[in-house]
Scaffold this active site. Structure first.
Site, PDB file in Angstrom:
ATOM      1  N   GLN A  53       0.461  -8.813  -5.544  1.00 40.76           N
ATOM      2  CA  GLN A  53      -0.017 -10.808  -5.620  1.00 40.76           C
ATOM      3  C   GLN A  53       0.777 -11.608  -6.378  1.00 40.76           C
ATOM      4  O   GLN A  53       1.087 -12.704  -6.928  1.00 40.76           O
ATOM      5  CB  GLN A  53      -1.523 -10.853  -6.202  1.00 40.76           C
ATOM      6  CG  GLN A  53      -2.488 -10.175  -5.622  1.00 40.76           C
ATOM      7  CD  GLN A  53      -2.572 -10.840  -3.862  1.00 40.76           C
ATOM      8  OE1 GLN A  53      -2.338 -12.474  -4.173  1.00 40.76           O
ATOM      9  NE2 GLN A  53      -2.983 -10.469  -3.377  1.00 40.76           N
ATOM     10  N   CYS A  58      -8.676  -6.466   2.642  1.00 43.23           N
ATOM     11  CA  CYS A  58      -8.440  -5.094   3.141  1.00 43.23           C
ATOM     12  C   CYS A  58     -10.536  -4.877   3.071  1.00 43.23           C
ATOM     13  O   CYS A  58     -10.188  -3.670   3.898  1.00 43.23           O
ATOM     14  CB  CYS A  58      -7.789  -3.820   2.198  1.00 43.23           C
ATOM     15  SG  CYS A  58      -5.717  -4.426   2.255  1.00 43.23           S
ATOM     16  N   SER A  90       0.630  -0.974  -0.674  1.00 43.49           N
ATOM     17  CA  SER A  90      -0.463   0.043  -0.289  1.00 43.49           C
ATOM     18  C   SER A  90       0.952   1.434   0.263  1.00 43.49           C
ATOM     19  O   SER A  90       0.267   2.736  -0.999  1.00 43.49           O
ATOM     20  CB  SER A  90      -1.076   0.234   0.685  1.00 43.49           C
ATOM     21  OG  SER A  90      -1.870  -1.405   1.548  1.00 43.49           O
ATOM     22  N   ASN A 101      -6.298  -9.192  -7.161  1.00 44.96           N
ATOM     23  CA  ASN A 101      -5.678  -9.781  -5.745  1.00 44.96           C
ATOM     24  C   ASN A 101      -6.607 -10.553  -5.899  1.00 44.96           C
ATOM     25  O   ASN A 101      -7.775 -11.826  -4.815  1.00 44.96           O
ATOM     26  CB  ASN A 101      -5.587  -8.551  -4.961  1.00 44.96           C
ATOM     27  CG  ASN A 101      -6.470  -7.946  -4.915  1.00 44.96           C
ATOM     28  OD1 ASN A 101      -6.874  -6.806  -5.755  1.00 44.96           O
ATOM     29  ND2 ASN A 101      -7.439  -7.826  -3.935  1.00 44.96           N
ATOM     30  N   SER A 118       4.935  -6.728  -1.961  1.00 47.03           N
ATOM     31  CA  SER A 118       4.728  -6.668  -0.502  1.00 47.03           C
ATOM     32  C   SER A 118       5.074  -8.316   0.126  1.00 47.03           C
ATOM     33  O   SER A 118       5.181  -9.019  -1.224  1.00 47.03           O
ATOM     34  CB  SER A 118       3.753  -6.952   0.002  1.00 47.03           C
ATOM     35  OG  SER A 118       3.296  -6.653   1.261  1.00 47.03           O
ATOM     36  N   GLY A 119       6.028  -8.202   1.071  1.00 44.87           N
ATOM     37  CA  GLY A 119       6.976  -9.656   1.512  1.00 44.87           C
ATOM     38  C   GLY A 119       5.922 -10.914   2.307  1.00 44.87           C
ATOM     39  O   GLY A 119       5.972 -12.076   1.723  1.00 44.87           O
TER      40      GLY A 119
END
Length: 394
Positions: free
Chosen positions: A180, A326, A73, A152, A200-201
């Site tokens: 994703q 989310c 984000s 996603n 993102s991890g």
């Protein structure tokens, strides 16, 4: 709960044991601030540089093009807001799609309040951006195209290389939200003409709270967080060394295991799709039938409410979702499902199941067998379904 089958890996993944092992020393033994000049702390600068190289190699990028963030984000916000600020003199128009993650959509809405104009492209019934629509939307004032690599919710993979070629041809920056896709499909930023990429991890068996933004050399993106010289003066703040180590380790693991892992995921994905399609009537597979993420399955079931399915699945130890994590607290139907043309009542009956490498064929059978019973039970209590069946019988 005697059994747990986790099918919500699009929301988050379990941190891999080797990732946790790699991170632990940086909480206790190697805890120094990388900005300090003494050798004990400065050694962590080399550790960060190594992880940066690992991530860059996974994308075909340069190490100095990788900037660490707190996650997808933040990376999305940085790419859009900083581009808008830096290129405002060139134009005020941004192109995105109606099925983007809210980190993109809400940022675009914010930029609209600041005088920027945004075109939200429609998608086809499989969730694919139409290239002709993209070309038609381009204006002399267009400064950025931001289209996600893969969705996603429904898993559809976009024609990223073609989109990148269009952007390059028109001299427009191209950003892709690859949160994703990264670690699930091979990505080459040069081949796809990608100027910025978010990841993102925690979506690839890494830790939460860490991600990165790839920024191609030459792109005039300004600082996003002010206050220090970290990340080459573009994102201030003491580096999250354990998180960075975890992210780098997770990326290395994802690249090493991608081929074997995704072959297994595709086989089980297709098996799950086949069983549901053949054994549960009045359902619809959402997303492209083949150009989709290896682990994504998304169905809509007529005369069924998604939340009821999730609650009953949860009681059986099955974790799934009805859309993006989310927006899980929202009662509104998925904006993605509405964008592909589903009416509200069918969009409400959606179920997303995202697999991982630990899922087995026996797990899929357990899920499908129980899902059949759950859908039948919920429909048996639906007056709409009863009326529908009476009409079918005539």
């Amino acid at each position: 709960m005697s059994r747990l089958i986790y099918l919500d890996n699009a929301a988050t993944t379990k941190t891999a044991p080797e990732v946790v092992d790699a991170m632990l020393p940086y909480f206790t033994e190697h805890f120094g601030n990388p900005s300090s000049i003494y050798s004990f702390a400065a050694a962590n600068k080399e550790v960060i540089a190594k992880q940066r190289e690992t991530i860059a190699d996974a994308l075909g990028a340069k190490a100095n093009e990788i900037y660490f963030t707190a996650g997808g984000s933040e990376s999305d916000n940085w790419a859009l807001k900083a581009t808008a600020e830096a290129y405002a003199a060139k134009g005020n128009h941004i192109i995105t799609s109606k099925i983007e993650h809210h980190a993109i959509l809400h940022t675009c809405q914010y930029l609209e309040t600041r005088g920027f104009e945004v075109t939200y492209l429609d998608v086809d019934e499989d969730g694919v951006v139409k290239l002709e629509d993209l070309k038609a939307a381009i204006r002399p004032t267009t400064i950025l195209i931001s289209i996600m690599y893969a969705n996603n919710e429904i898993g559809t993979i976009q024609p990223i290389r073609e989109i990148g070629e269009i952007a390059k041809e028109h001299g427009i920056l191209f950003h892709t939200d690859a949160v994703q896709a990264f670690g699930q499909v091979p990505i080459d930023v040069d081949a796809c003409h990608i100027d910025m990429l978010s990841a993102s991890g925690h979506k690839l068996n890494g830790p939460k709270g860490i991600g990165f933004l790839y920024i191609r050399t030459g792109v005039k993106i300004r600082s996003f967080v002010h206050g220090g010289a970290q990340e080459r003066k573009r994102r201030a703040g003491t580096e999250n060394v354990p998180g960075i180590v975890g992210l780098g380790t997770a990326v290395d693991r994802a690249v090493r295991t991608m081929k074997e892992r995704t072959v297994k995921e595709r086989e089980l994905r297709d098996y799950l799709i086949k069983r549901i399609s053949e054994e549960i009537p009045y359902c619809r597979l959402n997303g492209h039938p083949t150009d989709r993420l290896p682990n994504n399955v998304n169905f809509s079931f007529r005369f069924v409410e998604g939340e009821s399915m999730l609650i009953r699945l949860d009681l059986l130890g099955i974790c799934a979702s009805s859309g993006s994590a989310c927006t899980s607290g929202s009662l509104d139907p998925s904006h993605v499902l509405l964008a592909i043309g589903l009416p509200h009542e069918i969009a409400h009956g959606s179920l997303r199941m995202t697999l991982n490498e630990e899922i087995t064929k026996e797990d899929i059978d357990y899920v499908t067998d129980n899902l059949k019973e759950i859908v039948a039970l919920i429909r048996s209590m639906s007056p709409l379904y009863e009326d529908f069946m009476k009409k079918q019988a005539k």
